[in-house]
Design an enzyme around this catalytic site. Structure first.
Site, PDB file in Angstrom:
ATOM      1  N   CYS A  48      19.015  -5.318  22.327  1.00  0.00           N
ATOM      2  CA  CYS A  48      19.280  -5.011  23.748  1.00  0.00           C
ATOM      3  C   CYS A  48      18.981  -3.580  24.165  1.00  0.00           C
ATOM      4  CB  CYS A  48      20.721  -5.362  24.104  1.00  0.00           C
ATOM      5  SG  CYS A  48      21.943  -4.207  23.436  1.00  0.00           S
TER       6      CYS A  48
ATOM      7  N   CYS B 277      26.904  -4.843  17.883  1.00  0.00           N
ATOM      8  CA  CYS B 277      26.597  -4.109  19.109  1.00  0.00           C
ATOM      9  C   CYS B 277      27.586  -4.564  20.172  1.00  0.00           C
ATOM     10  CB  CYS B 277      25.168  -4.413  19.546  1.00  0.00           C
ATOM     11  SG  CYS B 277      24.738  -3.720  21.157  1.00  0.00           S
TER      12      CYS B 277
ATOM     13  N   CYS C  87      26.990   0.891   7.169  1.00  0.00           N
ATOM     14  CA  CYS C  87      25.846   0.381   6.422  1.00  0.00           C
ATOM     15  C   CYS C  87      25.138  -0.622   7.340  1.00  0.00           C
ATOM     16  CB  CYS C  87      26.346  -0.285   5.145  1.00  0.00           C
ATOM     17  SG  CYS C  87      25.040  -0.859   4.073  1.00  0.00           S
TER      18      CYS C  87
END
Length: 135
Positions: free
Chosen positions: A51, A97, A122
Site C-alpha cells: 500500500c 502494516c 524481523c
C-alpha cells in the site's frame, strides 16, 4: 480490524507478484538471506510494498545476521499493528502494516542486540520497498 486500504484477494493478486501475495496476504515467509535489503545501507524510507505506507527508516535498520532486514523501531507505533502469533508451537508477535493489514514479519525482544529498544523487527524484504533519500 478495518483497514484504510481494503481490497479483495483478486485485487491484491493483480497488484502483487505470487511471492509478494504469499508473504503479504497469506503471512508467508521469504527464504532467509534472499533479500538484498538485509545488508543494503542506502539511506531512505522503507514502505509497505502493498500500500505504500511509510513503515521504517534506514537509520533504525541494523545487521542482525538473521537472514532478513532487521529494524529496532518503526517510524511510529501506529504505522504497524502487533498481533500475538501462537503458530508453530511458539509465542511470537506478528507485525502487520496498520494501513492495509499486510503481513510484514515478526518482532522479538530481549535478544541482547545493542540497540536503543532491544527489539528486532524481523521483516520480510519482499514486504518492503526502499525509497532512497533525495541526494
Amino acid at each position: 480490524m478495518a483497514y484504510d486500504v481494503q481490497k479483495t484477494d483478486d485485487e491484491w493478486r493483480v497488484e502483487l507478484t505470487p511471492q509478494e501475495f504469499h508473504v503479504l496476504r497469506e503471512a508467508g515467509t521469504e527464504r532467509a538471506f534472499s533479500s538484498p535489503y538485509e545488508t543494503d545501507e542506502t539511506p531512505g524510507v522503507y514502505e509497505c510494498r502493498a500500500c505504500g505506507a511509510e513503515l521504517f527508516r534506514s537509520d533504525t535498520k541494523f545487521d542482525a545476521h538473521c537472514g532478513w532486514p532487521a529494524f529496532f523501531s518503526p517510524l511510529a507505533g501506529d504505522r504497524v499493528e502487533l498481533i500475538e502469533d501462537n503458530t508453530l508451537g511458539m509465542r511470537r508477535v506478528e507485525v502487520r502494516c496498520a494501513r492495509c493489514g499486510s503481513h510484514l514479519g515478526h518482532v522479538f525482544e530481549g535478544e541482547g542486540f545493542p540497540t536503543p529498544t532491544d527489539q528486532r523487527y524481523c521483516i520480510n524484504g519482499v514486504s518492503l520497498r526502499l525509497v532512497p533519500d533525495a541526494s
